[in-house]
Design a protein around this motif. Structure first.
Motif: not given
Length: 269
Positions: A78, A90-94, A100, A102-105
């Motif tokens: 992440s 923002k967090t990007i989850y791999y 990727v 998903y990502y979170s805002s």
């Protein structure tokens, strides 16, 4: 059994669970010029099956401003981005293969984090966590909605005693509603997540990340015909380093069986 004082960040990768916004519970200012100990590695051993303990290792990386920028756990990474005020944006989850997931805002109202939205390529998987606070700025509840109607919300509710959470109640909706409650007592020393951004601690969730000190006793209860019934007691023994931060925590059940073990490592930055 894996709902422990594990690195909540990792559980957020799969479930978005919900530190207080109170600066008194944030630990030393992240912009301080004094060197700080930053949590860099958590090794957790679970004893669901005592004959085959399960070990997970999580690592944390920081930039030169001591902002957490990457975590890795069980092959899943992440990464974290911040706005110009130092708030996570923002967090990007791999996935384990580096693609990727998903990502979170993050959305704020002034200095309070109000919600986090997880955005997937398939919008049907999108979900939102919304946060509420008390007059002291402490996060008192989070609600996870897994569809726009929020038809089966999952909620976490917290009761505070000073800067520590004395009780955490979790409820999962759906065809059947399930609730459990955890009551805690604490030591008087800072916990390993002290110097992590307060908004990320809200995102991590769990009473441990949201509290200032370390669990000594955890009492776990579930509802039986509407009445709370305590069914488990965990006692934690803690070893500290010279800075009085935990380096090893062992949780033991009332019958003497080992419940979980955490080893914490730090870097100076």
């Amino acid at each position: 059994m894996k709902n422990y004082l594990f690195l909540g960040m990792m559980s957020a990768v799969v479930f978005f669970n919900s530190c207080s916004s109170n600066d008194d519970n944030e630990g030393p200012n992240i912009s301080s010029e004094q060197p700080q100990l930053l949590l860099s590695k958590v090794t957790t051993v679970y004893y669901d099956n005592p004959s085959e303990p399960e070990t997970t290792v999580s690592t944390l990386s920081y930039n030169n401003q001591r902002q957490l920028i990457k975590t890795i756990s069980e092959g899943r990474a992440s990464t974290f981005e911040y706005d110009n005020t130092g708030k996570p944006s923002k967090t990007i989850y791999y996935n384990p293969d580096g693609t990727v997931d998903y990502y979170s805002s993050y959305t704020y109202n002034g200095d309070q984090l109000t919600n986090i939205k997880a955005i997937y390529a398939n919008s049907d998987s999108n979900r939102t966590v919304t946060y509420n606070y008390n007059a002291n700025g402490q996060m008192t509840s989070s609600t996870l909605c897994q569809n726009p109607e929020c038809s089966s919300p999952a909620t976490d509710t917290y009761v505070y005693n000073g800067n520590n959470i004395s009780s955490e109640t979790s409820t999962w909706g759906g065809f059947m509603t399930y609730s459990n409650k955890r009551d805690f007592s604490y030591d008087d020393k800072l916990n390993p997540y002290t110097n992590i951004n307060k908004y990320l601690k809200i995102m991590m969730g769990s009473a441990y990340n949201l509290s200032k000190n370390n669990y000594l006793v955890e009492k776990i209860s579930s509802k039986d015909n509407g009445v709370w019934q305590q069914n488990q007691t965990i006692t934690y023994s803690i070893q500290y380093n010279s800075s009085q931060l935990p380096v090893q925590v062992i949780g033991t059940e009332a019958n003497g069986r080992k419940y979980v073990q955490y080893n914490y490592e730090y870097i100076t930055q």
